[in-house]
Design a protein around this motif. Structure first.
Motif, PDB file in Angstrom:
ATOM      1  N   PHE A 593       0.761  -1.302  -0.210  1.00  0.00           N
ATOM      2  CA  PHE A 593       0.188   0.023   0.051  1.00  0.00           C
ATOM      3  C   PHE A 593       0.807   1.347   0.185  1.00  0.00           C
ATOM      4  O   PHE A 593       2.037   1.448   0.813  1.00  0.00           O
ATOM      5  CB  PHE A 593      -0.988  -0.128   1.415  1.00  0.00           C
ATOM      6  CG  PHE A 593      -2.058  -1.208   1.159  1.00  0.00           C
ATOM      7  CD1 PHE A 593      -3.105  -0.886   0.846  1.00  0.00           C
ATOM      8  CD2 PHE A 593      -1.616  -2.366   1.906  1.00  0.00           C
ATOM      9  CE1 PHE A 593      -3.976  -1.955   0.901  1.00  0.00           C
ATOM     10  CE2 PHE A 593      -2.387  -3.392   1.946  1.00  0.00           C
ATOM     11  CZ  PHE A 593      -3.804  -3.075   1.643  1.00  0.00           C
ATOM     12  N   PHE A 594       0.522   1.999  -0.888  1.00  0.00           N
ATOM     13  CA  PHE A 594       1.245   3.382  -0.866  1.00  0.00           C
ATOM     14  C   PHE A 594      -0.107   4.404  -1.026  1.00  0.00           C
ATOM     15  O   PHE A 594      -0.495   4.427  -1.971  1.00  0.00           O
ATOM     16  CB  PHE A 594       2.292   3.690  -2.041  1.00  0.00           C
ATOM     17  CG  PHE A 594       2.880   4.830  -1.890  1.00  0.00           C
ATOM     18  CD1 PHE A 594       3.646   5.322  -0.937  1.00  0.00           C
ATOM     19  CD2 PHE A 594       2.533   6.015  -2.635  1.00  0.00           C
ATOM     20  CE1 PHE A 594       4.305   6.863  -1.032  1.00  0.00           C
ATOM     21  CE2 PHE A 594       2.967   7.307  -3.021  1.00  0.00           C
ATOM     22  CZ  PHE A 594       4.020   7.658  -1.996  1.00  0.00           C
ATOM     23  N   GLN A 595      -0.077   5.204   0.111  1.00  0.00           N
ATOM     24  CA  GLN A 595      -1.187   6.158  -0.136  1.00  0.00           C
ATOM     25  C   GLN A 595      -1.132   7.467   0.313  1.00  0.00           C
ATOM     26  O   GLN A 595      -0.363   7.431   1.502  1.00  0.00           O
ATOM     27  CB  GLN A 595      -2.314   5.715   0.788  1.00  0.00           C
ATOM     28  CG  GLN A 595      -2.791   4.267   0.398  1.00  0.00           C
ATOM     29  CD  GLN A 595      -3.944   3.671   1.295  1.00  0.00           C
ATOM     30  OE1 GLN A 595      -4.611   4.352   2.049  1.00  0.00           O
ATOM     31  NE2 GLN A 595      -4.370   2.412   0.985  1.00  0.00           N
ATOM     32  N   THR A 596      -0.887   8.634  -0.586  1.00  0.00           N
ATOM     33  CA  THR A 596      -0.936   9.961   0.043  1.00  0.00           C
ATOM     34  C   THR A 596      -2.074  10.649  -0.606  1.00  0.00           C
ATOM     35  O   THR A 596      -2.197  10.783  -1.944  1.00  0.00           O
ATOM     36  CB  THR A 596       0.420  10.462  -0.132  1.00  0.00           C
ATOM     37  OG1 THR A 596       0.402  11.759   0.155  1.00  0.00           O
ATOM     38  CG2 THR A 596       0.873  10.323  -1.745  1.00  0.00           C
ATOM     39  N   CYS A 617       5.547  -7.381  -6.789  1.00  0.00           N
ATOM     40  CA  CYS A 617       4.127  -7.320  -5.622  1.00  0.00           C
ATOM     41  C   CYS A 617       3.201  -6.646  -6.396  1.00  0.00           C
ATOM     42  O   CYS A 617       3.213  -6.133  -7.637  1.00  0.00           O
ATOM     43  CB  CYS A 617       4.727  -6.676  -4.472  1.00  0.00           C
ATOM     44  SG  CYS A 617       5.152  -4.936  -4.846  1.00  0.00           S
ATOM     45  N   THR A 618       2.193  -6.760  -5.687  1.00  0.00           N
ATOM     46  CA  THR A 618       0.795  -6.103  -5.957  1.00  0.00           C
ATOM     47  C   THR A 618       0.652  -4.947  -5.266  1.00  0.00           C
ATOM     48  O   THR A 618       0.758  -4.942  -4.136  1.00  0.00           O
ATOM     49  CB  THR A 618      -0.649  -7.245  -5.628  1.00  0.00           C
ATOM     50  OG1 THR A 618      -0.389  -8.238  -6.518  1.00  0.00           O
ATOM     51  CG2 THR A 618      -1.643  -6.640  -6.213  1.00  0.00           C
ATOM     52  N   TRP A 619       0.137  -3.777  -6.106  1.00  0.00           N
ATOM     53  CA  TRP A 619       0.268  -2.388  -5.460  1.00  0.00           C
ATOM     54  C   TRP A 619      -1.135  -2.062  -5.265  1.00  0.00           C
ATOM     55  O   TRP A 619      -1.928  -2.006  -6.294  1.00  0.00           O
ATOM     56  CB  TRP A 619       0.839  -1.496  -6.358  1.00  0.00           C
ATOM     57  CG  TRP A 619       2.503  -1.672  -6.389  1.00  0.00           C
ATOM     58  CD1 TRP A 619       3.016  -2.541  -7.077  1.00  0.00           C
ATOM     59  CD2 TRP A 619       3.562  -0.996  -5.697  1.00  0.00           C
ATOM     60  NE1 TRP A 619       4.340  -2.517  -6.769  1.00  0.00           N
ATOM     61  CE2 TRP A 619       4.756  -1.498  -5.973  1.00  0.00           C
ATOM     62  CE3 TRP A 619       3.299   0.091  -4.756  1.00  0.00           C
ATOM     63  CZ2 TRP A 619       5.823  -1.013  -5.391  1.00  0.00           C
ATOM     64  CZ3 TRP A 619       4.513   0.536  -4.116  1.00  0.00           C
ATOM     65  CH2 TRP A 619       5.857   0.010  -4.551  1.00  0.00           C
ATOM     66  N   ASN A 620      -1.543  -1.237  -4.389  1.00  0.00           N
ATOM     67  CA  ASN A 620      -2.796  -0.354  -3.961  1.00  0.00           C
ATOM     68  C   ASN A 620      -2.082   1.053  -3.875  1.00  0.00           C
ATOM     69  O   ASN A 620      -1.494   1.253  -2.776  1.00  0.00           O
ATOM     70  CB  ASN A 620      -3.417  -0.917  -2.991  1.00  0.00           C
ATOM     71  CG  ASN A 620      -4.071  -2.312  -3.225  1.00  0.00           C
ATOM     72  OD1 ASN A 620      -4.274  -2.570  -4.418  1.00  0.00           O
ATOM     73  ND2 ASN A 620      -4.751  -2.865  -2.068  1.00  0.00           N
ATOM     74  N   LEU A 621      -2.321   1.984  -4.903  1.00  0.00           N
ATOM     75  CA  LEU A 621      -1.922   3.176  -4.795  1.00  0.00           C
ATOM     76  C   LEU A 621      -3.139   4.304  -4.748  1.00  0.00           C
ATOM     77  O   LEU A 621      -3.851   4.227  -5.428  1.00  0.00           O
ATOM     78  CB  LEU A 621      -1.269   3.522  -6.175  1.00  0.00           C
ATOM     79  CG  LEU A 621      -0.007   2.347  -6.516  1.00  0.00           C
ATOM     80  CD1 LEU A 621       0.634   2.752  -7.950  1.00  0.00           C
ATOM     81  CD2 LEU A 621       1.095   2.741  -5.401  1.00  0.00           C
ATOM     82  N   ILE A 622      -2.773   5.307  -3.955  1.00  0.00           N
ATOM     83  CA  ILE A 622      -3.373   6.568  -3.763  1.00  0.00           C
ATOM     84  C   ILE A 622      -2.505   7.379  -3.997  1.00  0.00           C
ATOM     85  O   ILE A 622      -1.634   7.969  -2.983  1.00  0.00           O
ATOM     86  CB  ILE A 622      -4.181   6.878  -2.669  1.00  0.00           C
ATOM     87  CG1 ILE A 622      -5.358   5.631  -2.482  1.00  0.00           C
ATOM     88  CG2 ILE A 622      -5.023   7.969  -2.850  1.00  0.00           C
ATOM     89  CD1 ILE A 622      -6.118   5.574  -1.142  1.00  0.00           C
ATOM     90  N   ASP A 645      -3.088  -3.382  -8.565  1.00  0.00           N
ATOM     91  CA  ASP A 645      -4.447  -3.786  -8.324  1.00  0.00           C
ATOM     92  C   ASP A 645      -5.684  -2.582  -8.206  1.00  0.00           C
ATOM     93  O   ASP A 645      -6.324  -2.962  -8.855  1.00  0.00           O
ATOM     94  CB  ASP A 645      -4.494  -4.752  -7.280  1.00  0.00           C
ATOM     95  CG  ASP A 645      -5.965  -5.337  -7.211  1.00  0.00           C
ATOM     96  OD1 ASP A 645      -6.233  -6.244  -7.959  1.00  0.00           O
ATOM     97  OD2 ASP A 645      -6.624  -5.122  -6.076  1.00  0.00           O
ATOM     98  N   GLU A 646      -5.116  -1.726  -7.442  1.00  0.00           N
ATOM     99  CA  GLU A 646      -6.048  -0.687  -7.185  1.00  0.00           C
ATOM    100  C   GLU A 646      -5.247   0.878  -7.308  1.00  0.00           C
ATOM    101  O   GLU A 646      -4.232   0.933  -6.533  1.00  0.00           O
ATOM    102  CB  GLU A 646      -6.585  -0.659  -5.805  1.00  0.00           C
ATOM    103  CG  GLU A 646      -7.725   0.195  -5.436  1.00  0.00           C
ATOM    104  CD  GLU A 646      -8.327   0.010  -4.069  1.00  0.00           C
ATOM    105  OE1 GLU A 646      -8.767   1.169  -3.403  1.00  0.00           O
ATOM    106  OE2 GLU A 646      -8.466  -1.093  -3.614  1.00  0.00           O
ATOM    107  N   PHE A 674      -9.208  -1.834  -9.993  1.00  0.00           N
ATOM    108  CA  PHE A 674     -10.054  -0.541  -9.433  1.00  0.00           C
ATOM    109  C   PHE A 674      -9.189   0.607  -9.637  1.00  0.00           C
ATOM    110  O   PHE A 674      -8.000   0.599  -9.653  1.00  0.00           O
ATOM    111  CB  PHE A 674     -10.224  -0.800  -7.779  1.00  0.00           C
ATOM    112  CG  PHE A 674     -10.708  -2.220  -7.371  1.00  0.00           C
ATOM    113  CD1 PHE A 674     -12.070  -2.219  -7.386  1.00  0.00           C
ATOM    114  CD2 PHE A 674      -9.827  -3.216  -7.210  1.00  0.00           C
ATOM    115  CE1 PHE A 674     -12.659  -3.502  -6.980  1.00  0.00           C
ATOM    116  CE2 PHE A 674     -10.423  -4.165  -6.577  1.00  0.00           C
ATOM    117  CZ  PHE A 674     -11.784  -4.363  -6.573  1.00  0.00           C
ATOM    118  N   LEU A 675     -10.021   1.486 -10.495  1.00  0.00           N
ATOM    119  CA  LEU A 675      -9.207   2.561 -11.036  1.00  0.00           C
ATOM    120  C   LEU A 675     -10.173   3.975 -10.698  1.00  0.00           C
ATOM    121  O   LEU A 675     -11.430   3.979 -11.004  1.00  0.00           O
ATOM    122  CB  LEU A 675      -9.159   2.567 -12.634  1.00  0.00           C
ATOM    123  CG  LEU A 675      -8.416   3.661 -13.362  1.00  0.00           C
ATOM    124  CD1 LEU A 675      -7.018   3.955 -12.536  1.00  0.00           C
ATOM    125  CD2 LEU A 675      -8.405   3.444 -14.686  1.00  0.00           C
TER     126      LEU A 675
END
Length: 931
Positions: A593-596, A617-622, A645-646, A674-675
C-alpha cells in the motif's frame, strides 16, 4: 553600532571631538594641560606630552582630548570640572554649552544605555570579529550560493504550539512560489529582520530556527550577527554572542565566562559577571548547530541546559538546528520555546537563478537545464543551497573532463563525486600523482589511502559513541593530511599554545565519510548499526549514504506489514540504493500500500515509479499527480512481474495521465481491477483528457478493470467516449461511478447501450451531482427496464424534475434494481407519492434512500401506505429531512410496529422523533433510528 556606552559624559564629549580638534589653538594646548592637570583630570605624563614641542600639534590635541575622554569614562563626576576649564576661555564657551546639552539629551534618552567597561570592550571585539568574518566555507571549493540569490526566508506555523511537525521541504517544493505555500499551509513568512519581532512587543526568550542539512542555517547565523555588528539590526542588544556548538570551548564550558571567548581571560570573567548582574538583559546568545552537540550531552546537567532553562531570565536565545534536535530542546525546556521557524531553502525559481548566475545565459545553461528537467531527483537535492552549489560545480567538472561516467543523480553519488574531487585535487599537488585523472575511493594509493581511512574513521568515531562530534583537537586528527575535507584554525580556548581545532567543511560531508567508513566494515556490523538507528532521525542522512554505498542494506529495512502503508521515506531509500534486485526483494510478492492524499513532490513520483518498475508485488496506490512532468525511465529494463491492483489518481491533467500510464511498463496496469480519478476544481481538464482516457482502454491496458470512478468535469462534454471504450474493452466492469460531470445526448447514449447489453456485467451505476442537459434522463429511464445486470442505482445530488421522477418510478417498477439512492434530489411530496405508488408493485428494490429531501407529511404518509403491501424493502433512509414532521414519522413507525415485519432498518431525522412512541421504540431500536 549602538550597543551602548561606557558613560554618557564621555560620549557627550566624544560626539564633539571633531569640532574640538578644529577649534583648539596651538597656543592654548599648554594652558589647557596645566588647568586639567591641576584638577587631576590628566596625568603628569600626558601633561608633559602635550607640552612637548617635538610632537605635531594634531598629536598633542589628540593626546589631550583622549585623556579627557578616558578620565570621563572612569570618573564621570569630573564632567563639570572639565566644562569649567573650557568655559574659562570665551572662545570655548559655546562648544562647552553644546557638550552639556548633548549630555542632557543622552541622559534623558532611555534608548541610550551605559555599559560596564568590560561589556563595551567585548562588544567592540565582537563587532570587529563579525565584520571580519567571511562567508561560510570561504576560499573552499565550491563557491557557495551567491548573496544575490540566497534566500534567508523562514516560515512559522500559525496558531499552533511549537511542538509541531517539522517543515517538509518536499511539500514546499510542490508549490510554484513562496506565497502559494504560505497561503495554502496556514504559515507566516518573514525575513531575518522579523525573527525577534512580535505584534504585542513581548520578549521572545527562546527561538529555534530549524532546517535540513545545507539549507542555510550557518549562513543565517552569520548574517544575523554581521547585520547587528554593522548597526542594521537588533541594536537593542548590547551583545550578540555567536556560539558554534561544534567548538570545543562551547561544548566543554563549565561556567558562563567560558562562553565569552577572548585571549584576555580577565575580560571574559568581567563580561560574565556583568551579564549575570543584569540577568542577561539586552544580551543575546546565538547557538549555531544544536544538532552538532553529542546526543548524550543533555543526559546530565550542563551549563547550556541551565541557560536554555532560564538561568538568566532576561537573556534572549536563538538556536539553529536540524528538526530532530530542535524537538529535543522543546522537550528538555518543558515547551518554553517561544518561536520555532523553518528556513525554506530553494524553489525551482531560486535554483534557476543560481544556475544562471553560475553558467551565464549560453549553451552550458541550456544543456544543464535540459538535464535538470529530465532528472527531477536533482530538484530534491538542490532545494538545499549547499547541494545546489555542489551539483553545479560537479556538473562543470564532468563536462570539462569529458568522462564517460554518468552524472550523479542520487545524494550518495553527488557526495561521492564531491569527495572524489577533493581527493583528486590533493593528489595532484603531489609530484607522483600530478597527472592523475581519476580516483577510486575504494582503491586509493598510499599514503592517500591512509589519510582518507583516518579521516573516515575520525568522522565515524562520534557515531560509534552514539554522539555527534564535529570539532576535533590535534590529538583527534593526528599528524595526517585532511585532504582538503577539513578546515583548521587556532583555538585559544584550551589554555595551551599552538593548539588547533579542526572541523569538516560541512556536517553532511562528515556524515558521508562516516557512512563510507561503515560501508567498509563487516556485513554484520553494518546490519547491527542500521537496525539500531534506522528509526532515529538524527542518523537518517548517514543511513541514506550507507544505503547508497552498500545497496544490500536494503534487505534490513523495516518492511511494513501487509496491512500498513509504505512510507515515502522508504521509497527514497529504495531509490537511493539503485539496486533493482534488492528493491524487488524488499518489496516481496505481497500487496503493498502506498497512499497519500497530498500532492507528491517530483522526487516522490520518481522514487515511486522506480519502485513500481522493480517490483514483483501487487500495488494499491493513492497518488496525487498534479504537474507530473516525468517518471523514472531506466536505460535498460529487467523482467519484473509487479502490477497494480487498485489505483486512485488525484488532480492529474491530460499530460500527467499520459506520462504516468504510457511511460511505465504495460504489465503494471494490465491487472488493475479498481481505477479512480479525482480532480480539484482548478485542474484544467480539456477534451484531450477524455481522449487519453479513451486511448487507455482501447490500448488494452485496463482490460481487467472491475470498477471505474471519475470525478469533476462539470463543463466538459465527452465522458460518453470514455464510457463507450469501457463497454468495448473492459468486459469485466461491474461498477461505474461518475460524479460532477456534464452529460449530453452523445454521452448518455453509450451508457444506455452499455447497461442494456446482454453481455454487460455492470451491476452498480452511480451518476452523482451530474449536469444533465434537458430531457437527457429520459434516455436512461427508458433503458433501465432492459438493464438486467444492474442491481444498484445511485442518482444522488441531482436536481430531478417531477417528470423525471415519474418516469424513473415507472422504469424501476419493472427493473431488476435492488438498491436505489436518491439522496438530495429535490424530491417533494408529489415525487414521494409517485415513488410510493410504483414501489407498491415493485418486487426487487430492497434498499431506498430519500435522505436530505423534502417529502413532507404527505410523502411520509404515502410511504407508510406503501409499506403495508410492499414485501421486499428492507432498508429505508429518510434522515436529514425535517419536513416529515413527528406526525409523518408516527405514521411510519405505526406501520412498522403493526403491519410490516420485512423492513429491518429505517433512519428518520432526529427532530421528527415522536415522544408518544418512546417506550414502544425501546424494544425496536434495532429497526428504527433517529439521526
Amino acid at each position: 553600532m549602538a550597543t551602548g556606552l561606557l558613560t554618557k559624559e564621555a560620549e557627550a564629549f566624544r560626539k564633539h571631538l571633531h569640532n574640538l580638534m578644529s577649534l583648539i589653538q596651538s597656543d592654548d594646548i599648554s594652558p589647557f594641560g596645566a588647568a586639567l592637570f591641576g584638577k587631576s583630570i590628566i596625568s603628569l605624563n600626558v601633561k608633559q606630552s602635550i607640552d612637548s614641542q617635538s610632537l605635531e600639534i594634531s598629536t598633542r590635541k589628540s593626546k589631550l582630548l583622549d585623556a579627557v575622554i578616558s578620565k570621563l569614562e572612569s570618573s564621570p563626576e569630573k564632567f563639570q570640572e572639565v566644562l569649567y576649564v573650557f568655559r574659562e576661555e570665551q572662545v570655548y564657551r559655546d562648544i562647552a554649552d553644546s557638550i552639556e546639552e548633548t549630555y542632557r539629551n543622552l541622559r534623558d534618552d532611555p534608548s541610550v544605555r551605559v555599559l560596564p567597561p568590560a561589556m563595551l570592550e567585548y562588544a567592540k571585539y565582537l563587532q570587529k570579529s563579525y565584520n571580519r568574518a567571511a562567508f561560510p566555507m570561504v576560499n573552499k571549493w565550491p563557491h557557495p550560493p551567491c548573496q544575490k540569490v540566497i534566500k534567508l526566508a523562514a516560515v512559522e506555523t500559525k496558531g499552533e504550539q511549537v511542538t509541531r511537525e517539522a517543515f517538509d521541504p518536499k511539500k514546499f517544493s510542490r508549490f510554484d512560489s513562496v506565497n502559494d505555500y504560505v497561503q495554502g499551509n496556514n504559515v507566516s513568512l518573514f525575513s531575518l529582520t522579523d525573527l525577534l519581532e512580535t505584534k504585542n512587543e513581548s520578549t521572545l526568550s527562546l527561538v529555534i530556527v530549524q532546517g535540513a542539512p545545507g539549507i542555510g542555517k550557518s549562513t543565517f547565523a552569520w548574517k544575523f550577527c554581521q547585520e547587528w555588528a554593522e548597526g542594521r539590526l537588533y541594536q537593542k542588544y548590547d551583545l550578540i554572542v555567536l556560539l558554534q556548538t561544534r567548538e570545543r570551548y562551547v561544548r566543554e564550558a563549565k561556567e558562563l565566562k567560558d562562553l565569552f571567548k577572548h585571549l584576555n581571560k580577565k575580560l571574559s570573567v568581567n563580561v560574565a559577571d556583568d551579564v549575570i548582574s543584569r540577568n542577561g538583559e539586552n544580551v543575546l546568545f546565538f547557538f549555531e548547530g544544536l544538532d552538532e552537540l553529542p546526543s548524550h550531552y543533555f543526559s546530565k546537567e550542563s551549563l547550556l541546559l541551565e541557560i536554555f532553562r532560564g538561568a538568566l531570565p532576561q537573556l534572549t536565545i536563538v538556536v539553529t538546528s536540524r528538526p530532530w534536535a530542535a524537538q529535543q530542546l522543546v522537550d528538555l525546556t518543558n515547551n518554553q520555546v517561544t518561536r520555532r521557524v523553518d528556513i525554506i531553502g530553494f524553489l525551482k525559481e531560486d535554483i534557476y537563478d543560481y544556475v544562471v548566475h553560475s553558467f551565464g545565459k549560453g549553451k552550458d545553461l541550456k544543456e544543464f537545464m535540459q538535464y535538470f528537467r529530465t532528472h527531477p531527483q536533482l530538484e530534491m537535492i538542490m532545494y538545499s543551497p549547499l547541494n545546489c552549489a555542489f551539483v553545479v560545480q560537479i556538473y562543470k567538472d564532468f563536462k570539462q573532463s569529458q568522462t564517460k561516467e554518468d552524472f550523479p543523480h542520487t545524494l550518495t553519488q553527488l557526495y561521492t563525486a564531491l569527495v572524489h574531487r577533493f581527493v583528486l585535487q590533493f593528489m595532484r599537488n603531489m609530484p607522483e600523482f600530478a597527472f592523475t585523472k581519476f580516483v577510486n575511493l575504494e582503491k586509493l594509493p598510499d599514503p592517500v589511502n591512509f589519510f582518507f581511512y583516518h579521516l573516515c574513521c575520525t568522522a565515524f568515531m562520534s557515531f560509534t559513541r552514539v554522539s555527534v562530534q564535529v570539532a576535533f583537537s590535534d590529538a583527534d586528527v593526528g599528524n595526517v593530511e585532511t585532504l582538503g575535507l577539513m578546515q583548521s584554525r587556532p583555538d585559544t580556548s584550551f589554555n595551551s599554545e599552538n593548539t588547533q581545532t579542526h572541523c569538516f567543511l560541512h556536517f553532511t560531508i562528515q556524515e558521508f565519510l562516516a557512512a563510507f567508513h561503515l560501508s567498509r566494515q563487516s556485513p554484520e556490523q553494518q546490519e547491527c548499526f542500521f537496525q539500531i538507528h534506522q528509526g532515529d532521525p538524527k542518523f537518517s542522512v548517514l543511513l541514506t549514504f550507507l544505503i547508497g554505498l552498500n545497496c544490500s542494506i536494503v534487505k534490513h529495512l523495516n518492511r511494513p506489514s501487509p496491512s500498513s502503508e509504505l512510507e515515502p521515506h522508504l521509497l527514497h531509500w529504495l531509490f537511493e540504493s539503485q539496486s533493482p534486485e534488492d528493491v524487488a526483494a524488499f518489496l516481496g510478492k505481497e500487496v503493498v500500500f502506498f497512499q497519500t492524499y497530498s500532492k507528491l513532490a517530483p522526487i516522490d513520483i520518481y522514487s515511486l515509479t522506480y519502485c513500481l518498475r522493480q517490483s514483483n508485488c501487487t500495488w494499491n496506490l493513492i497518488v496525487d499527480l498534479d504537474d507530473l512532468t516525468t517518471v523514472y525511465e531506466p536505460t535498460s529494463t529487467a523482467a519484473f512481474t509487479g502490477h497494480i491492483d487498485e489505483l486512485s489518481i488525484f488532480n492529474a491533467n491530460a499530460t500527467a495521465i499520459q506520462k504516468f500510464f504510457f511511460s511505465l511498463p504495460r504489465r503494471l496496469f494490465e491487472k488493475i481491477r479498481f481505477l479512480y480519478f479525482y480532480n480539484r476544481e482548478d485542474i484544467n481538464i480539456g477534451f484531450e483528457y477524455y481522449e487519453i482516457l479513451t486511448s487507455l482502454f482501447k490500448e488494452g491496458l485496463l482490460q481487467n478493470l472491475v470498477e471505474f470512478q471519475f470525478n469533476y468535469a462539470p463543463s466538459l462534454s465527452g465522458i460518453g467516449g470514455v464510457i463507450g471504450a469501457l463497454h468495448e474493452c473492459c468486459s469485466r466492469l461491474e461498477t461505474l461511478k461518475i460524479e460532477r460531470c456534464l452529460f449530453t445526448e452523445s454521452d448518455i447514449l453509450p451508457l444506455c447501450k452499455s447497461i442494456c447489453s446482454p453481455h454487460s456485467r455492470l451491476s452498480r451505476l452511480a451518476l452523482i451531482s451530474i449536469t444533465f442537459e434537458e430531457n437527457i434522463l429520459n434516455f436512461l429511464n427508458s433503458a433501465l427496464p432492459h438493464a438486467r445486470a444492474l442491481k444498484r442505482l445511485d442518482l444522488s445530488f441531482n436536481q430531478l424534475e417531477l417528470s423525471d421522477i415519474e418516469i424513473l418510478a415507472l422504469a424501476t417498477e419493472s427493473s431488476t434494481i435492488q438498491a436505489l439512492r436518491l439522496r438530495s434530489c429535490s424530491i417533494g411530496p408529489d415525487g414521494a407519492e409517485l415513488l410510493a405508488d410504483c414501489l407498491e408493485k415493485n418486487s426487487s428494490i430492497m434498499f431506498l434512500s430519500l435522505a436530505q429531501n423534502q417529502i413532507g407529511f404527505s410523502g411520509a404518509s404515502a410511504l407508510a401506505e406503501m409499506l403495508k403491501v410492499n414485501t421486499t424493502l428492507q432498508d429505508i433512509r429518510l434522515n436529514e429531512d425535517k419536513s416529515i414532521t413527528t406526525s409523518g414519522a408516527g405514521l411510519l413507525i405505526d406501520v412498522l410496529l403493526k403491519h410490516n415485519k420485512i423492513v429491518e432498518h429505517i433512519e428518520i431525522a432526529e427532530s421528527c422523533e415522536p415522544v408518544e412512541y418512546g417506550s414502544a421504540l425501546m424494544t425496536k431500536t434495532s429497526r428504527i433510528k433517529f439521526m
